[in-house]
Structure formats: structure tokens, C-alpha cells
Design a protein around this motif. Structure first.
Motif, short mmCIF file in Angstrom:
data_model
loop_
_atom_site.label_atom_id
_atom_site.label_comp_id
_atom_site.label_asym_id
_atom_site.label_seq_id
_atom_site.Cartn_x
_atom_site.Cartn_y
_atom_site.Cartn_z
N GLU A 46 25.35 -2.16 91.13
CA GLU A 46 23.92 -2.64 91.42
C GLU A 46 23.32 -1.00 91.64
OE1 GLU A 46 24.64 -5.46 94.30
OE2 GLU A 46 25.06 -7.29 93.01
N ALA A 47 23.41 -0.51 92.96
CA ALA A 47 22.51 0.69 92.93
C ALA A 47 22.51 1.94 91.86
CB ALA A 47 23.21 0.95 94.45
N VAL A 48 22.92 1.81 91.07
CA VAL A 48 23.62 2.70 89.93
C VAL A 48 23.21 2.35 88.50
CG1 VAL A 48 25.57 3.80 91.37
CG2 VAL A 48 26.17 2.51 90.01
N GLU A 49 23.31 0.86 88.41
CA GLU A 49 22.58 -0.20 87.59
C GLU A 49 24.16 -0.15 86.29
OE1 GLU A 49 19.47 0.30 86.67
OE2 GLU A 49 18.15 0.03 88.48
N LEU A 50 25.36 -0.59 86.58
CA LEU A 50 26.09 0.26 86.02
C LEU A 50 27.00 -0.87 85.62
CD1 LEU A 50 27.07 3.84 85.68
CD2 LEU A 50 26.76 3.02 84.04
N GLU A 51 27.67 -1.76 84.62
CA GLU A 51 28.85 -2.53 84.65
C GLU A 51 29.79 -2.09 85.36
OE1 GLU A 51 29.15 -3.44 80.95
OE2 GLU A 51 26.74 -4.49 80.37
N ARG A 52 30.87 -3.29 86.12
CA ARG A 52 31.37 -2.86 86.57
C ARG A 52 33.34 -1.66 86.21
NH1 ARG A 52 32.44 -6.11 91.60
NH2 ARG A 52 34.72 -4.72 91.52
N THR A 53 33.41 -2.18 84.90
CA THR A 53 34.20 -1.68 84.45
C THR A 53 33.67 -0.30 83.49
OG1 THR A 53 33.24 -2.91 82.17
CG2 THR A 53 35.31 -4.10 82.91
N HIS A 54 32.41 -0.45 82.93
CA HIS A 54 31.90 1.47 82.93
C HIS A 54 32.31 2.08 84.54
CE1 HIS A 54 30.40 4.61 81.04
NE2 HIS A 54 29.34 4.78 81.64
N LEU A 55 31.89 1.32 85.33
CA LEU A 55 31.57 2.31 86.88
C LEU A 55 33.43 2.87 87.01
CD1 LEU A 55 31.08 3.16 89.31
CD2 LEU A 55 31.25 0.95 90.32
#
Length: 425
Positions: free
Chosen positions: A404-413
């Protein structure tokens, strides 16, 4: 109320002094110039409320001076042309270029006062000077940029402007804007997500400028795609700026590929200030002149050594940084001219910040622990590694909060963390 200033430009001393006496009796403050050179010098330092300009002068005719002011962005006051040998064709030519009116000598008193009064009322409605693409320079790269913008001017296709921050994207967008049509610099990006068609309705036949398209979130990007699909119907030109590598953001899942393809149909790169250093002296003078126009501060000339230092300095903030320095110099310098010492004084005030940006900091020292001598890709990976480690530590390894903080989807993170060699457990 401030006394109105009238500049009288005429090579005949008798006419100059007669006009001065008449206008002073009416309560105006009058300045005299006997030729175009004196008028040019006066205009460089001051914006008169109205100019009475003789057409026939020995050094430079009034029509030429009027054109010069017009192309240089200095025709921000009404100019009344005067001539004892005037013709209808001359009057038409003068008004076409930008003259407010035309007086034929000998000038009748009532006609003079009526014309000056009308010009002063018109002056109140005129905008003051503003920075434009004409001020950006005369170098080869800027001339080429101007030519490319002229080529795409008639099209309504979206335009993507690519360049470093502060390099002049807004000036390029305004160059494409036609007078008396709507203009909007979109500062409330959420309007794209909430009501993109309402934005178009507001901007029929106008220009929408988005300063940094990479900062739009996913819903705003989708709204922009909807807007772009309907823009031609509304006659709206959409100009987007970016200083970020959009293809990389697409790869990282942060930018919509369809939006990138739509914007990539027409793109222009804006040169950084380092690409046209030869323009910096003229830019410095133009920025100083605009400050005089908008704030009525006294104009100060630049010593040659001061201009040379400005030209040779590094400008990572480009035009925006140069503008800040010129404002500082104009407002804080004590002498009639801005000297080399003045430039040293102002530039040194920012030197600690410059050093932090330009010099690599050691891992034991303060600042970012990144070696700036690394190749770009390796330096970026190092920064991203530090960035994600910071957020992982801050969230106490709660990956939902990190995403949420870095505004990335979990899979991409997770894919990104694996690529950088970061272990979450």
C-alpha cells in the motif's frame, strides 16, 4: 492613484517637448526618447502605460521597433504610432503588427488627449509580460524545438513532452495554445478519474496541460484514456509532460501500456539548460525583465563576469532553478549592477545542497549511501533496494502495508524484491 507614464519617441525636439508639455498639463508623467535606441533602453528597464511612437526616425523606424517589441514579448502596453507622412497603408500595417492607434501630424490637441485616454483604458486590460518559448533562447536546439512545435501546432493529436524537471514543458504547451481559447494546467488529477468528460466540456477548442503524467494513479490513467478518446470530438488538445522513463514504469506495472502507446504517437524532447548554455545570458536578462514587469522592482544590469558565471554553472533544476537565482539576485543585490560577487554569494547559499546532490556519500557518512559513480541501472537498483528495505522495516515486515505504501500490487512487489535480492523473512 499612481501617475500614468507616457513615453514619447520622436526625433524632432520641438514635437517631443510640445507633447511633453501638453501631457504633463493633463497630469501624466512623461519620458522622452529621441530615437529607437533610447526607447529600446527605456523599455528594457520600465513598462510605460502608453507609448507615442514616431514612424520615421533616422536610426530605426517605428514599425521595425514595434515588430521588435512584439516578437520579444515586450509589447505589453498600447503603442500609438505617429507620422507626418502617414498613409492608410502604413496605419493598417502598424495596427496589424500590434499598434493601438495611429495619429497623423500635426496632431490636434483633442484628438491626442482622446487617443491617449483610450489607450490608457486599454492598458488596464492588457496582461503583463509572461515567460514564453520566445524567451527560452535562440540556440540551434531551441530553434529546432520551436520549429517542431510549429509543425505539430495544427494537429489536435495528444503530445508527450519529455524532459528534465524545470526544462520548460509548460512553455511548450502554452506555445500550442491559441489566444481566446480555454487553457488548463491540471493540478487536481482526481478530476480525470471522477469526471474526465467534464474537463473536456470546460476545454472545448482549448488546451489541457498535465505537468507530470507519470504521477497519475491507475484510476486517473484510465480516466485520461477516456478523455483522450473523446478529445478530438471536443476540439481539445492534450499535452502531457514527463521527466520519468514511462517504458520502465510500464514494465514495473506502474503505468498503463495502452496510455503509453496513445501518448507515443507524437513526442518531443525538451533540451535541458545544459544543452543550450549559450542562451543563459539572454535568459537571465529576460527573467530579470519579467520580474520588473510583474513586481515593479528596479531593473539591474548584469556585469559580463556575472553572466559568464551563470552560463558556466550547473543547473540540475534547469529553468526553474535559474529563475529562483535571478529573483534572489534582483531582490538582494545592493548595487546598480549585479556583479560576479553577487552571483557567488547567491550560488554559495545553495552549495551545501548542491554538494549533497552531486557528491557520492559514503555508507558511514550522512546523506544517501549510494555511490553516484555507478552506472545508472546499478545506482537505481541500489536506491530501490534502500527504498524497499526502509518500507519493510517501517511496516515491521507487514507486506500488505508495504504494498500500500509503495503503491504496487503484491505480486509485482514480491517479483521486484526478488529481483533486488531482498529477503522478507
Amino acid at each position: 492613484m499612481t501617475t500614468r507614464q507616457v513615453l514619447v519617441v520622436d526625433d524632432e525636439i520641438g514635437i517631443r517637448e510640445l507633447l511633453r508639455d501638453i501631457l504633463q498639463d493633463e497630469g501624466y508623467q512623461v519620458q522622452l526618447a529621441e530615437n529607437a535606441a533610447e526607447a529600446r533602453e527605456y523599455r528594457q528597464h520600465t513598462r510605460p502605460d502608453v507609448v507615442l511612437l514616431d514612424i520615421w526616425m533616422p536610426d530605426c523606424d517605428g514599425i521595425t521597433l514595434l515588430k521588435e517589441w512584439g516578437t520579444g514579448g515586450m509589447l505589453t502596453m498600447p503603442v500609438v504610432m505617429m507620422s507626418g507622412h502617414g498613409t492608410i497603408d502604413t496605419a493598417v500595417e502598424a495596427t496589424r503588427i500590434g499598434a493601438f492607434d495611429f495619429l497623423e501630424k500635426p496632431i490636434a490637441l483633442q484628438k491626442l488627449l482622446k487617443t491617449v485616454n483610450a489607450a490608457l483604458k486599454h492598458s488596464e486590460q492588457l496582461p503583463r509580460s509572461d515567460m514564453s518559448l520566445l524567451n527560452l533562447g535562440k540556440s540551434v536546439v531551441i530553434n529546432e524545438l520551436r520549429q517542431r512545435l510549429e509543425q505539430v501546432m495544427m494537429s489536435k493529436a495528444p503530445l508527450l513532452l519529455i524532459g528534465e524537471k524545470g526544462s520548460g514543458a509548460e512553455l511548450c504547451a502554452k506555445f500550442l495554445h491559441q489566444a481566446n481559447t480555454p487553457w488548463m494546467e491540471l493540478l487536481e488529477s482526481q478530476r480525470l478519474a471522477d469526471a474526465p468528460l467534464d474537463v473536456l466540456e470546460q476545454l472545448r477548442e482549448g488546451v489541457l496541460f498535465i505537468p507530470e503524467v507519470a504521477d497519475l494513479d491507475k484510476t486517473q490513467q484510465k480516466g485520461l484514456l477516456v478523455l483522450l478518446a473523446k478529445a478530438e470530438k471536443y476540439g481539445t488538445r492534450v499535452v502531457c509532460g514527463t521527466s520519468k522513463p514511462l517504458p520502465d514504469l510500464v514494465t514495473e506495472g506502474m503505468f498503463d501500456n495502452g496510455l503509453l502507446q496513445t501518448l507515443s504517437v507524437s513526442t518531443l524532447r525538451i533540451p535541458s539548460l545544459a544543452d543550450h548554455r549559450e542562451d543563459i545570458p539572454d535568459l537571465a536578462r529576460a527573467l530579470a525583465f519579467l520580474l520588473v514587469e510583474t513586481t515593479a522592482s528596479p531593473y539591474r544590469e548584469f556585469e559580463t563576469a556575472a553572466l559568464n558565471m551563470l552560463r558556466n554553472a550547473d543547473w540540475p533544476g534547469n529553468l526553474s532553478q535559474l529563475d529562483s537565482v535571478i529573483r534572489n539576485l534582483m531582490q538582494s543585490s545592493l548595487g546598480e549592477k549585479i556583479t560576479l560577487d553577487d552571483v557567488h554569494r547567491v550560488m554559495e547559499q545553495f552549495s551545501p545542497l548542491q554538494s549533497a546532490l552531486m557528491e557520492p556519500a559514503s555508507k558511514e557518512g550522512s546523506g544517501l549511501p549510494i555511490d553516484f559513480d555507478l552506472p545508472l541501472r546499478e545506482a537505481r537498483d541500489e536506491f530501490e533496494r534502500l527504498y524497499f528495505e526502509y518500507h519493510i522495516q517501517k511496516s515491521e515486515k507487514n507486506m500488505t502495508r508495504v504494498a500500500e505504501a509503495v503503491e504496487l500490487e503484491r505480486t509485482h512487489l514480491y517479483r521486484k524484491l526478488k529481483q533486488l535480492g531482498i529477503k522478507t523473512k
